[in-house]
Design a protein around this motif. Structure first.
Motif, PDB file in Angstrom:
ATOM      1  N   ARG A  71      13.885   0.207  12.610  1.00  0.00           N
ATOM      2  CA  ARG A  71      14.856  -0.744  12.661  1.00  0.00           C
ATOM      3  C   ARG A  71      16.322   0.057  12.659  1.00  0.00           C
ATOM      4  O   ARG A  71      16.351   1.004  11.994  1.00  0.00           O
ATOM      5  CB  ARG A  71      14.937  -1.808  11.570  1.00  0.00           C
ATOM      6  N   PHE A  92      18.861  -4.667  13.915  1.00  0.00           N
ATOM      7  CA  PHE A  92      17.991  -4.812  15.120  1.00  0.00           C
ATOM      8  C   PHE A  92      16.762  -4.112  15.300  1.00  0.00           C
ATOM      9  O   PHE A  92      16.768  -3.015  14.770  1.00  0.00           O
ATOM     10  CB  PHE A  92      18.718  -4.781  16.369  1.00  0.00           C
ATOM     11  N   ILE A  94      14.120  -1.913  17.427  1.00  0.00           N
ATOM     12  CA  ILE A  94      14.431  -0.969  18.349  1.00  0.00           C
ATOM     13  C   ILE A  94      13.102  -0.291  19.007  1.00  0.00           C
ATOM     14  O   ILE A  94      11.999  -0.413  18.619  1.00  0.00           O
ATOM     15  CB  ILE A  94      15.440   0.324  17.965  1.00  0.00           C
ATOM     16  N   PRO A 137      17.942  -1.203  21.726  1.00  0.00           N
ATOM     17  CA  PRO A 137      18.172  -2.534  20.858  1.00  0.00           C
ATOM     18  C   PRO A 137      17.093  -3.540  21.457  1.00  0.00           C
ATOM     19  O   PRO A 137      17.013  -3.793  22.788  1.00  0.00           O
ATOM     20  CB  PRO A 137      19.475  -2.757  20.792  1.00  0.00           C
ATOM     21  N   PHE A 157      23.301  -7.045  23.066  1.00  0.00           N
ATOM     22  CA  PHE A 157      23.362  -7.759  21.715  1.00  0.00           C
ATOM     23  C   PHE A 157      23.813  -9.173  22.071  1.00  0.00           C
ATOM     24  O   PHE A 157      24.720  -9.765  21.580  1.00  0.00           O
ATOM     25  CB  PHE A 157      24.256  -7.287  20.730  1.00  0.00           C
TER      26      PHE A 157
END
Length: 166
Positions: A71, A92, A94, A137, A157
């Motif tokens: 992460r 987040f 990944i 991400p 994001f």
């Protein structure tokens, strides 16, 4: 301004100011097992992906090379935060892939990192213990203050919703 617009502004400010990416990786048993943290300078691609160049002398990097999940986290600079208890941050999931030295993307990624991080990249570019990773991400959480957390999704994001349940 709405909460989502404030969060989007905080997210963009964090992405513009952050210079290092923190990875949390589960170590291999021979490296002691358990979680480990790794911090690396990064460059961000137009796709929203991150690229890092880091040494396998780190146990966390060896775990990444072995395919262990990780992460990532970006955290606002302490000195720039109005309240140390409520620093802006994103955590987040990944997808991570190694970019081999022979890959067509390797040299341009080195150049991109040099643009962002400065002349040290030119010195370490040929170090054989270093590996290039492309990090995409997936989904996670953006925290912009007390009771101000939002689910995020994808390499840019995108803010999905305000999280109001514990």
């Amino acid at each position: 301004m709405s909460d989502v617009k404030k969060a989007a502004k905080a997210k963009e400010a964090l992405l513009a100011a952050a210079r290092t990416l923190t990875l949390s990786v589960m170590l291999k048993e021979e490296d002691g097992g358990g979680p480990d943290l790794h911090i690396s300078p990064f460059a961000r691609l137009d796709s929203g992906d991150f690229i890092i160049y880091t040494s396998h002398l780190s146990a966390a990097v060896r775990a990444l090379l072995a395919g262990h999940e990780a992460r990532a986290m970006l955290v606002a600079d302490e000195s720039q935060s109005q309240n140390i208890w409520a620093r802006v941050r994103m955590r987040f999931d990944i997808h991570i892939e190694e970019i081999a030295r022979g890959d067509d993307a390797f040299a341009p990624y080195c150049d991109k990192l040099a643009e962002v991080t400065g002349p040290v990249m030119g010195l370490i570019r040929d170090f054989t213990d270093f590996h290039m990773f492309r990090i995409t991400p997936q989904s996670g959480v953006l925290v912009t203050g007390f009771a101000s957390a939002f689910s995020i999704d994808g390499p840019h994001f995108e803010i999905q919703e305000h999280l109001s349940k514990s």
